[in-house]
Write an enzyme that holds these catalytic residues in place. Structure first.
Site, PDB file in Angstrom:
ATOM      1  N   ARG A 195     -10.237   2.137  17.977  1.00 55.86           N
ATOM      2  CA  ARG A 195     -10.808   3.153  17.084  1.00 55.86           C
ATOM      3  C   ARG A 195     -12.330   3.148  17.144  1.00 55.86           C
ATOM      4  O   ARG A 195     -12.963   4.187  16.922  1.00 55.86           O
ATOM      5  CB  ARG A 195     -10.384   2.901  15.634  1.00 55.86           C
ATOM      6  CG  ARG A 195      -8.928   3.219  15.342  1.00 55.86           C
ATOM      7  CD  ARG A 195      -8.655   3.086  13.863  1.00 55.86           C
ATOM      8  NE  ARG A 195      -9.772   3.664  13.118  1.00 55.86           N
ATOM      9  CZ  ARG A 195     -10.173   3.273  11.916  1.00 55.86           C
ATOM     10  NH1 ARG A 195      -9.542   2.316  11.295  1.00 55.86           N
ATOM     11  NH2 ARG A 195     -11.207   3.846  11.329  1.00 55.86           N
TER      12      ARG A 195
ATOM     13  N   ARG B   8     -11.280   1.605  -1.795  1.00 55.68           N
ATOM     14  CA  ARG B   8     -12.051   2.750  -1.328  1.00 55.68           C
ATOM     15  C   ARG B   8     -11.844   4.043  -2.132  1.00 55.68           C
ATOM     16  O   ARG B   8     -11.361   5.043  -1.603  1.00 55.68           O
ATOM     17  CB  ARG B   8     -11.784   2.997   0.166  1.00 55.68           C
ATOM     18  CG  ARG B   8     -12.074   1.761   0.992  1.00 55.68           C
ATOM     19  CD  ARG B   8     -11.964   1.990   2.454  1.00 55.68           C
ATOM     20  NE  ARG B   8     -13.226   2.379   3.056  1.00 55.68           N
ATOM     21  CZ  ARG B   8     -13.444   2.400   4.368  1.00 55.68           C
ATOM     22  NH1 ARG B   8     -12.499   2.089   5.200  1.00 55.68           N
ATOM     23  NH2 ARG B   8     -14.605   2.764   4.847  1.00 55.68           N
TER      24      ARG B   8
ATOM     25  N   CYS C   8      -9.352   2.002   7.803  1.00 54.31           N
ATOM     26  CA  CYS C   8      -9.077   0.583   7.859  1.00 54.31           C
ATOM     27  C   CYS C   8      -8.573   0.071   6.517  1.00 54.31           C
ATOM     28  O   CYS C   8      -9.004   0.533   5.469  1.00 54.31           O
ATOM     29  CB  CYS C   8     -10.359  -0.163   8.215  1.00 54.31           C
ATOM     30  SG  CYS C   8     -10.617  -0.279   9.978  1.00 54.31           S
TER      31      CYS C   8
ATOM     32  N   ASP D 205     -19.691  -4.459   8.105  1.00 58.50           N
ATOM     33  CA  ASP D 205     -18.940  -4.241   9.348  1.00 58.50           C
ATOM     34  C   ASP D 205     -19.164  -5.343  10.383  1.00 58.50           C
ATOM     35  O   ASP D 205     -18.533  -5.336  11.444  1.00 58.50           O
ATOM     36  CB  ASP D 205     -19.298  -2.876   9.950  1.00 58.50           C
ATOM     37  CG  ASP D 205     -18.655  -1.736   9.168  1.00 58.50           C
ATOM     38  OD1 ASP D 205     -17.829  -1.995   8.284  1.00 58.50           O
ATOM     39  OD2 ASP D 205     -18.996  -0.560   9.456  1.00 58.50           O
TER      40      ASP D 205
ATOM     41  N   LYS E 117     -20.368   5.041  16.221  1.00 58.64           N
ATOM     42  CA  LYS E 117     -19.161   5.702  15.703  1.00 58.64           C
ATOM     43  C   LYS E 117     -19.446   6.370  14.367  1.00 58.64           C
ATOM     44  O   LYS E 117     -19.118   7.541  14.167  1.00 58.64           O
ATOM     45  CB  LYS E 117     -18.064   4.646  15.521  1.00 58.64           C
ATOM     46  CG  LYS E 117     -16.936   5.066  14.620  1.00 58.64           C
ATOM     47  CD  LYS E 117     -15.870   3.996  14.526  1.00 58.64           C
ATOM     48  CE  LYS E 117     -15.804   3.230  13.235  1.00 58.64           C
ATOM     49  NZ  LYS E 117     -15.481   3.937  12.021  1.00 58.64           N
ATOM     50  N   ASN E 118     -20.069   5.605  13.457  1.00 55.34           N
ATOM     51  CA  ASN E 118     -20.213   6.112  12.095  1.00 55.34           C
ATOM     52  C   ASN E 118     -21.247   7.219  11.969  1.00 55.34           C
ATOM     53  O   ASN E 118     -21.331   7.864  10.933  1.00 55.34           O
ATOM     54  CB  ASN E 118     -20.535   4.965  11.122  1.00 55.34           C
ATOM     55  CG  ASN E 118     -19.308   4.108  10.870  1.00 55.34           C
ATOM     56  OD1 ASN E 118     -18.199   4.477  11.253  1.00 55.34           O
ATOM     57  ND2 ASN E 118     -19.504   2.957  10.247  1.00 55.34           N
TER      58      ASN E 118
HETATM   59  C1  UD1 Z   1     -18.927   3.665   5.708  1.00 51.92           C
HETATM   60  C2  UD1 Z   1     -18.508   3.252   7.093  1.00 51.92           C
HETATM   61  C3  UD1 Z   1     -17.907   1.849   7.082  1.00 51.92           C
HETATM   62  C4  UD1 Z   1     -18.859   0.867   6.422  1.00 51.92           C
HETATM   63  C5  UD1 Z   1     -19.287   1.385   5.053  1.00 51.92           C
HETATM   64  C6  UD1 Z   1     -20.328   0.509   4.383  1.00 51.92           C
HETATM   65  C7  UD1 Z   1     -17.880   5.330   8.138  1.00 51.92           C
HETATM   66  C8  UD1 Z   1     -16.796   6.151   8.706  1.00 51.92           C
HETATM   67  N1  UD1 Z   1     -17.523   4.163   7.601  1.00 51.92           N
HETATM   68  O1  UD1 Z   1     -17.728   3.727   4.937  1.00 51.92           O
HETATM   69  O2  UD1 Z   1     -17.670   1.460   8.427  1.00 51.92           O
HETATM   70  O3  UD1 Z   1     -18.206  -0.367   6.265  1.00 51.92           O
HETATM   71  O4  UD1 Z   1     -19.833   2.714   5.178  1.00 51.92           O
HETATM   72  O5  UD1 Z   1     -21.433   0.365   5.203  1.00 51.92           O
HETATM   73  O6  UD1 Z   1     -19.043   5.676   8.188  1.00 51.92           O
HETATM   74  N2  UD1 Z   1     -17.035   3.553  -3.230  1.00 51.92           N
HETATM   75  C9  UD1 Z   1     -16.604   3.920  -4.490  1.00 51.92           C
HETATM   76  N3  UD1 Z   1     -16.504   5.248  -4.763  1.00 51.92           N
HETATM   77  C10 UD1 Z   1     -16.802   6.221  -3.850  1.00 51.92           C
HETATM   78  C11 UD1 Z   1     -17.251   5.829  -2.572  1.00 51.92           C
HETATM   79  C12 UD1 Z   1     -17.358   4.474  -2.294  1.00 51.92           C
HETATM   80  O7  UD1 Z   1     -16.318   3.073  -5.344  1.00 51.92           O
HETATM   81  O8  UD1 Z   1     -16.691   7.426  -4.171  1.00 51.92           O
HETATM   82  C13 UD1 Z   1     -17.133   2.107  -2.914  1.00 51.92           C
HETATM   83  C14 UD1 Z   1     -16.168   1.704  -1.773  1.00 51.92           C
HETATM   84  O9  UD1 Z   1     -14.883   1.465  -2.286  1.00 51.92           O
HETATM   85  C15 UD1 Z   1     -16.831   0.468  -1.234  1.00 51.92           C
HETATM   86  C16 UD1 Z   1     -18.326   0.788  -1.390  1.00 51.92           C
HETATM   87  O10 UD1 Z   1     -18.414   1.827  -2.358  1.00 51.92           O
HETATM   88  O11 UD1 Z   1     -16.514  -0.649  -2.015  1.00 51.92           O
HETATM   89  C17 UD1 Z   1     -18.983   1.244  -0.085  1.00 51.92           C
HETATM   90  O12 UD1 Z   1     -18.343   2.408   0.377  1.00 51.92           O
HETATM   91  P1  UD1 Z   1     -19.111   3.515   1.234  1.00 51.92           P
HETATM   92  O13 UD1 Z   1     -20.553   3.160   1.367  1.00 51.92           O
HETATM   93  O14 UD1 Z   1     -18.756   4.843   0.660  1.00 51.92           O
HETATM   94  O15 UD1 Z   1     -18.413   3.346   2.642  1.00 51.92           O
HETATM   95  P2  UD1 Z   1     -17.729   4.455   3.528  1.00 51.92           P
HETATM   96  O16 UD1 Z   1     -18.605   5.653   3.596  1.00 51.92           O
HETATM   97  O17 UD1 Z   1     -16.321   4.608   3.138  1.00 51.92           O
END
Ligand code: UD1
Length: 416
Positions: A395, A120, A115, A303, A22-23
Site C-alpha cells: 500500500r 480514527r 490501517c 509512521d 504517499k500521503n
Molecule cells: C495521516 C496519515 C497517516 C499518519 C497521520 C498522522 C494519510 C493518508 N495518513 O492520517 O499516515 O499516521 O496523518 O501523521 O495522510 N482524529 C480525531 N478526529 C478527527 C481526525 C483525527 O480524533 O476528526 C485523531 C485520530 O484518531 C488520531 C489523531 O487525531 O488519533 C491523528 O489523526 P490525523 O492527523 O487526522 O491522521 P490522518 O489524517 O488520519
C-alpha cells in the site's frame, strides 16, 4: 496471497532513491477534483493506495494515465458515487468529502477504512464542515454532507489533524469569503497541498504554520506539480541500514523534514551526515538506547514508530517509545516477539530490551508501517523468515523487496 521470504543477517549498504510521498500524492489526486483541465503530477509512487485512489477518481469521471512516476489527470465534469468498497479499503478516501462538498454541494461516503491502528474518528473534519454551513447526517455507516454553498469560517481544531486540515483547506478554496484554520497540522504534505491548490488558482497562505488562511475563489483550473519526497519511506530505509548494522544513503529527500528522526539516531551513536537532498547513516559499534515520543509534525512521526522499535531491539539497553498520536499502534510488536524481541507494550508506550538476538520464523504483517518494522526485524534475524500480509506493505512502499535487494538484502516476493 503475497509473501516475502527473507534470509536475514545481511548487512545493508548502498544508496536508495526515495519516491514522492504517499500521503501527499493521494491528497493531491483528490484535490484535482476541485479543478478543471489537464494535470501532470510528477514523483508519484507506484503503490496500491495510489491505484485505489485512481479507482475512486475514475468512478467520479476523472480520466487518469500513470507511467514512470508521472500521473496525468483529465478533469472536466465530476459526477457519480464514491465506490464504497474502495473507500472502505483506504482511509485517505475520506478526503473526497471536502472537494465534492465544495464542487457538488452534496457528498455521501462510506465510513473509511485504512490501517488498523486506532479508532480514527472524523469529528474534527465534520465539525469543520458544519461550521462552514454544511449539514451532516450519519446513515448506516455512511456520511451524507450537504451544503448548497459553503461559507468561510474561523475554525479552531481541538487537535492538529492532518486529514481534517487538508479536507477543510480543500472545502474552503471555493467557499464564500475567508476561512481560517487554527491549530492546523504543519506536516510537509500540508505545504504540498497548498502549493498544488494555489497552482490551480486558489488563495491559501500559512501552510507549514498552525494558522492557515483561505480566501474563497469562484473556480479552479489545473496545474503541474511534483510530489514532495516521502520522509517516511526515507526514514524506513535509514532504519533498515542501522537495524542490520550497515550504512548507506537515501537520495531525493528533504533532510529538514527528517530532523526528529536524525536527531534521535545521532543520540543513539549512529553517524548521520546531511548532504544536499540526501542523508547518510553509519552504524556505530554499539547502538545506545533511547526514550522518545511520537507527535504531530515537527515531532517524531508516528509512521516511523514501528520501524524505530525494530531498531531498538538492536540497541544496547532499555529503550522506551511513547505513541501519542494513535491509540492502537502496537499490534506488530507481537510479531517481533515471535522473532525473539523483548518488547512490552502497554496502551500508550512500548519498552524494548536490547540487544536481542532475533531468529527467523513465520510472521504476519497486519498494517503498513507495522509490516515495514517486521521486514526490518526479519532482515536482522538469523535464518529464514516468511512474511505474510505483504499487501499491507505494498500500500505504501514501491517494490520494497527490489530496493532492499539492491542494498544487499536477501528477500524475494512470492505471489500465490
Ligand atoms: C495521516 C496519515 C497517516 C499518519 C497521520 C498522522 C494519510 C493518508 N495518513 O492520517 O499516515 O499516521 O496523518 O501523521 O495522510 N482524529 C480525531 N478526529 C478527527 C481526525 C483525527 O480524533 O476528526 C485523531 C485520530 O484518531 C488520531 C489523531 O487525531 O488519533 C491523528 O489523526 P490525523 O492527523 O487526522 O491522521 P490522518 O489524517 O488520519
Amino acid at each position: 496471497m503475497v509473501k516475502f521470504l527473507v534470509e536475514g543477517q545481511r548487512t545493508l549498504c548502498g544508496r536508495v532513491s526515495i519516491n514522492g510521498a504517499k500521503n501527499s500524492a493521494l491528497k493531491l489526486m483528490v484535490a484535482a477534483l476541485l479543478g478543471q483541465g489537464s494535470f501532470r503530477l510528477e514523483n508519484v509512487p507506484s503503490i496500491t493506495d495510489v491505484e485505489t485512489m485512481a479507482g475512486v477518481l475514475r468512478a467520479l469521471g476523472v480520466r487518469l494515465h500513470f507511467a514512470s512516476g508521472c500521473l496525468q489527470l483529465e478533469v472536466s465534469s465530476v459526477a457519480g458515487q464514491t465506490p464504497e468498497a474502495l473507500v472502505k479499503s483506504m482511509r485517505a478516501s475520506v478526503q473526497v468529502m471536502g472537494p465534492l462538498l465544495a464542487r457538488l454541494g452534496r457528498v455521501e461516503v462510506a465510513r473509511p477504512g485504512g490501517c488498523n491502528i486506532g479508532s480514527r474518528p472524523l469529528d474534527i473534519h465534520l465539525a469543520g464542515f458544519e461550521q462552514m454551513g454544511a449539514t451532516i447526517e450519519v446513515k448506516d455507516d455512511r456520511f451524507v454532507a450537504r451544503a448548497p454553498r459553503l461559507h468561510g469560517a474561523d475554525i479552531t481544531f481541538r487537535y492538529p489533524s492532518v486529514g481534517a486540515t487538508e479536507n477543510i483547506m480543500m472545502a474552503a478554496t471555493m467557499a464564500k469569503g475567508e476561512t481560517i484554520i487554527r491549530n492546523a497540522a504543519r506536516e510537509p504534505e500540508i505545504v504540498d497541498i497548498q502549493g498544488f491548490l494555489n497552482g490551480m488558482g486558489a488563495k491559501i497562505q500559512g501552510a507549514g504554520t498552525s494558522v492557515i488562511t483561505i480566501q474563497g475563489v469562484g473556480e479552479l483550473g489545473a496545474t503541474d506539480f511534483s510530489v514532495v519526497p516521502d520522509r517516511i519511506e526515507a526514514g524506513t530505509y535509514l532504519l533498515a541500514f542501522l537495524t542490520t548494522g550497515g550504512s548507506g544513503t537515501v537520495e531525493n529527500v528533504v533532510p529538514e523534514h527528517m530532523a526528529p528522526l536524525l536527531g534521535l539516531l545521532a543520540s543513539m551513536g549512529a553517524g548521520v551526515e546531511v548532504g544536499e537532498g540526501e542523508v547518510s547513516v553509519v552504524s556505530p559499534r554499539r547502538l545506545k538506547p533511547f526514550e522518545a515520543s511520537t507527535g504531530p509534525y515537527p515531532e517524531f512521526p508516528t509512521d516511523l514508530q514501528p520501524q524505530m522499535v525494530a531498531l531498538a531491539t538492536q540497541a544496547q539497553g532499555q529503550s522506551k517509545l511513547k505513541e501519542a498520536v494513535f491509540d492502537r499502534r502496537f499490534g506488530y510488536t507481537h510479531e517481533l516477539g515471535k522473532l525473539g524481541a523483548r518488547i512490552t507494550p502497554n496502551t500508550s508506550a512500548v519498552t524494548i530490551e536490547g540487544i536481542t538476538s532475533l531468529y527467523g520464523t513465520d510472521l504476519v504483517a497486519g498494517d503498513l508501517r507495522g509490516g515495514a518494522a517486521i521486514v526490518l526485524a526479519a532482515l536482522a534475524a538469523e535464518g529464514q523468515s516468511t512474511i505474510f500480509g505483504v499487501e499491507h506493505i505494498d500500500r505504501g512502499y514501491e517494490a520494497m523487496e527490489t530496493q532492499l535487494t539492491s542494498l544487499g538484502a536477501k528477500i524475494v516476493r512470492i505471489a500465490e
